[in-house]
Design an enzyme around this catalytic site. Structure first.
Site, short mmCIF file in Angstrom:
data_model
loop_
_atom_site.label_atom_id
_atom_site.label_comp_id
_atom_site.label_asym_id
_atom_site.label_seq_id
_atom_site.Cartn_x
_atom_site.Cartn_y
_atom_site.Cartn_z
N HIS A 131 0.93 -1.30 -0.03
CA HIS A 131 -0.05 0.02 -0.05
C HIS A 131 0.66 1.35 -0.09
O HIS A 131 2.00 1.23 0.33
CB HIS A 131 -0.90 -0.11 1.23
CG HIS A 131 -2.05 -0.81 1.27
ND1 HIS A 131 -1.99 -2.25 1.44
CD2 HIS A 131 -3.31 -0.79 0.69
CE1 HIS A 131 -3.34 -2.89 1.20
NE2 HIS A 131 -3.99 -1.95 0.74
N LYS A 135 -0.28 4.64 4.60
CA LYS A 135 -1.16 3.80 5.52
C LYS A 135 -0.52 3.36 6.81
O LYS A 135 0.68 3.26 6.88
CB LYS A 135 -1.23 2.51 4.67
CG LYS A 135 -2.32 1.38 5.35
CD LYS A 135 -2.64 0.47 4.24
CE LYS A 135 -3.70 -0.85 4.85
NZ LYS A 135 -4.94 0.07 5.20
#
Length: 242
Positions: A131, A135
């Site tokens: 990600h 995140k």
């Protein structure tokens, strides 16, 4: 046309949801973020979609229950106490909680469960995810969702069979373990692979998110499905009839 309220409206998912709601022909009844009043939003809505933070979940569920409307919870990083709160709310209203609202990921989880149920525990399972750099939780909610699907396919509890954060002299991999690896960097919306590694062969099931709108469109689809459902706890698989 449904009135859909957004909790976490100032985040990236909140803005994507506002667009997806309009594209689906529904009405965005408003939004709240940190410090806002979810109860007032619930009173003006037919269904709530929550992409905020774990610490706000109790208040958001209380607002939905108070208004007697369903809620879809896409917030990740939930702990056991949060799931207990979800179960409690589901006694009064329809609650759909998921680590990922993508319809593609929903189908992927189904395929992972099917594969795990048909291949023995001599096939090692590893869940790899990447990600964007911002995140804050790892493994991702989607990675855990896929791990749970693999564990369900084997008829085991994930908590007692997962391996995370390997570093140093860890020893040999335990038979039947489900491993997790998390990568962070750049602006990656979300990439997930489930690797089933057998003797001299390997199966990889994967999903690549190219735009955050896929999660917003899936969330709207889930919110539409929740309307009219009886009180209870639901999952995205049921939205697709899985």
């Amino acid at each position: 046309m449904a009135r859909i309220g957004i909790i976490g409206s100032e985040g990236r998912m909140g803005h994507a949801l506002e667009r997806a709601i309009a594209e689906a022909g529904h009405d965005c009844s408003g939004g709240v973020d940190r410090g806002g009043d979810p109860a007032a939003l619930a009173d003006a809505s037919d269904v709530l979609v929550d992409f905020s933070a774990p610490g706000a979940l109790d208040a958001n569920l209380h607002a939905a229950v108070g208004a007697g409307i369903p809620i879809l919870v896409g917030t990740t990083g939930l702990e056991e106490k949060h799931h207990a709160a979800l179960d409690s709310a589901a006694g009064a209203i329809a609650v759909l909680q998921t680590g990922n609202t993508s319809l593609g990921v929903t189908l992927l989880a189904h395929l992972v469960r099917e594969a795990a149920s048909r291949l023995g525990d001599d096939w090692d399972i590893e869940v790899l995810e990447m990600h964007h750099r911002m995140k804050v939780d790892a493994p991702s909610g989607t990675a855990l969702l896929l791990g749970e699907a693999a564990a369900a396919g084997r008829g085991i509890e994930l908590a007692g069979h997962c391996e995370r954060g390997r570093d140093g002299h860890t020893g040999a991999r335990k038979r039947g373990a489900i491993g997790f690896a998390s990568l962070r960097g750049g602006t990656v919306a979300g990439e997930h692979s489930v690797i089933l590694a057998g003797t001299q062969e390997r199966l990889t099931l994967a999903h690549h998110a190219e735009d955050r709108m896929i999660f917003a469109h899936g969330a709207v689809r889930g919110a539409e499905w929740l309307l009219g459902q009886a009180a209870g706890r639901y999952a995205m698989g049921q939205v697709l009839g899985l």
